[in-house]
Design an enzyme around this catalytic site. Structure first.
Site, short mmCIF file in Angstrom:
data_model
loop_
_atom_site.label_atom_id
_atom_site.label_comp_id
_atom_site.label_asym_id
_atom_site.label_seq_id
_atom_site.Cartn_x
_atom_site.Cartn_y
_atom_site.Cartn_z
N ASP A 219 -8.37 47.62 37.11
CA ASP A 219 -9.32 48.58 37.69
C ASP A 219 -8.85 48.97 39.08
OD1 ASP A 219 -10.83 46.79 39.86
OD2 ASP A 219 -10.41 45.58 38.11
N ASP A 221 -10.81 48.66 41.82
CA ASP A 221 -11.75 48.01 42.73
C ASP A 221 -12.82 49.02 43.18
OD1 ASP A 221 -12.54 45.56 43.91
OD2 ASP A 221 -11.83 46.24 45.84
N1 LIG Z 1 -11.66 44.51 41.52
C1 LIG Z 1 -11.54 43.19 41.40
N2 LIG Z 1 -11.89 42.37 42.41
C2 LIG Z 1 -11.75 41.01 42.28
N3 LIG Z 1 -11.29 40.43 41.17
C3 LIG Z 1 -10.93 41.21 40.14
N4 LIG Z 1 -10.45 40.92 38.92
C4 LIG Z 1 -10.26 42.07 38.27
N5 LIG Z 1 -10.61 43.12 39.02
C5 LIG Z 1 -11.04 42.60 40.20
#
Ligand SMILES: Nc1ncnc2[nH]cnc12
Ligand SMILES: CSC[C@H]1O[C@H](OP(=O)(O)O)[C@H](O)[C@@H]1O
Length: 307
Positions: A219, A221
Site C-alpha cells: 500500500d 500508507d
Molecule cells: N502502511 C503500513 N504501515 C505499517 N505497517 C504496514 N504493513 C503494511 N502496510 C503498512
C-alpha cells in the site's frame, strides 16, 4: 544435548520468518514440527522444519502465529529469535508486509532494506541482556546483513520488482500512521514502513544470527493526498499476490543460501555476525560466570556462558 547447547539442537542452519500473509512454507517437505520453549517464553507458534529437494533443512516460524493472533507490539521477539537459535539457525531470511513511502515503490514491489529507523515506543523487550546482570552493546550501524541481501538480490528475476537497498521505519502500531507522520518519515528519507523490523533485527544481531528482511509493499500508507489512507483490507488484497512472489523468491534463492550456510567452509555469509558479540561485552569474561542471568544467556550463547 550437543556441546552445552539446548535440548532442541537440530543443526537446522537456515531460518525463515513469515509475516502478514505468509504463514507457511510451500514447495518444501515438512519433516518435523517443534514446540520450543525458551527462557524468554514461547515463540509465536510452532517451528516447522522442512527439507528441500537437496536434503537441506529450513526452519519456518510465523511471526504473528499461524492464525495471525499476535499484535506486532505483543510478538515475543526474544522467544522467536531464541527458538530459531536453539534449533541451530545461523541465517534468517525474514519477510514483512510494508507500506510504501515513495511513489516509485509500487504495491507488489519488494525492497531489501539496508537501514531501519526505530519508531517503536519502548514497550517491546528488545535485548537478551535485560535483567541478566550482563552489559553488552551489539554493533548495529549496519542492521541488515549485506552478504545475505546480495545473495537474495541475485534472484531478483524471480519476482516482478526487487530493489536492493532502502530504509524502513518501524512504527509501534497497531493503528496505522497519520498523514503527518507518514510525511515526516518521507522527509527523513525513509522508503517503506512496517511494525516489526525492530526489535527482530536487533535481537538477531545479539544472537549472532545473519539477518535480512524482504519488505513487500502492499500500500501507499497515508501520505498521498489523492488516495485514501491504508486499510488492512488493502494490505491483505495485495499480500495474496505478494505471498506467491515471496515463496518464488525464497525457492529461487534457497540453493545459493544452502550452499553458503551448509557447504562453504569459509562461512563467508555468516562470518560477520558469528562471534560478533565477543566484542560487545562491557565486563571481562570472569564476570559472566557469576552473572544472575548466566543460565538464561547460555541458551543463546553456549560459547560465552557455557558450563
Ligand atoms: N502502511 C503500513 N504501515 C505499517 N505497517 C504496514 N504493513 C503494511 N502496510 C503498512
Ligand atoms: C496487517 S498490516 C500491519 C502489519 O503488517 C506487517 O506485518 P509483518 O511485518 O509481520 O509482515 C506490519 O509490520 C504490521 O505488523
Amino acid at each position: 544435548m550437543t556441546g552445552g547447547h539446548t535440548g532442541y539442537f537440530r543443526d537446522v542452519r537456515i531460518g525463515v520468518i513469515g509475516g502478514t500473509g505468509l504463514y507457511s512454507l510451500d514447495g518444501l517437505d515438512v519433516v518435523e514440527t517443534l514446540a520450543v520453549e525458551t527462557p524468554w517464553g514461547a515463540p509465536s507458534g510452532p517451528i516447522t522444519i522442512a527439507e528441500s529437494g537437496r536434503g537441506f533443512r529450513i526452519a519456518f516460524l510465523a511471526r504473528h502465529g499461524p492464525a495471525h493472533h499476535v499484535l506486532p507490539s505483543e510478538v515475543n521477539y526474544r522467544a522467536n529469535i531464541a527458538a530459531l537459535k536453539a534449533v541451530g539457525v545461523q541465517a534468517i531470511l525474514a519477510f514483512s508486509a510494508v507500506g510504501s513511502l515513495r511513489e516509485e515503490i509500487r504495491p507488489g514491489d519488494f525492497v531489501l532494506v539496508d537501514q531501519i529507523i526505530d519508531r517503536t515506543k519502548g514497550v517491546r523487550a528488545d535485548s537478551f541482556f535485560t535483567g541478566t546482570g550482563v552489559t553488552a552493546h551489539a554493533s548495529f550501524g549496519e542492521p541488515v546483513s549485506a552478504a545475505l541481501r546480495a545473495l537474495v538480490a541475485r534472484h531478483a528475476a524471480a519476482v516482478p520488482a526487487l530493489r536492493a537497498g532502502g530504509t524502513s521505519v518501524c512504527m509501534e502500531g497497531p493503528a496505522f500512521s497519520t498523514r503527518a507522520e507518514s510525511n515526516l518519515y518521507r522527509s527523513w528519507g525513509a522508503d517503506v514502513i512496517n511494525m516489526t523490523n525492530i526489535p527482530e533485527a536487533k535481537l538477531a544481531r545479539e544472537a549472532e544470527i545473519t539477518y535480512a528482511v524482504v519488505c513487500m509493499a502492499t500500500d501507499y500508507d497515508a501520505w498521498r493526498e489523492s488516495a485514501e489512507p491504508v486499510t488492512v483490507a488493502e494490505v491483505m488484497k495485495t499480500m495474496k499476490v505478494n505471498a506467491g512472489n515471496a515463496k518464488a523468491l525464497l525457492l529461487a534463492a534457497l540453493p545459493d543460501l544452502e550452499r553458503a550456510v551448509y557447504c562453504d567452509e569459509t562461512a563467508a555469509l555468516v562470518q560477520p555476525e558469528a562471534g560478533s558479540m565477543q566484542y560487545a561485552f562491557q565486563q571481562p569474561p570472569e564476570h559472566h560466570a557469576a552473572a544472575a542471568g548466566r543460565d538464561k544467556l547460555r541458551f543463546i550463547f553456549p560459547a560465552y556462558f557455557g558450563a
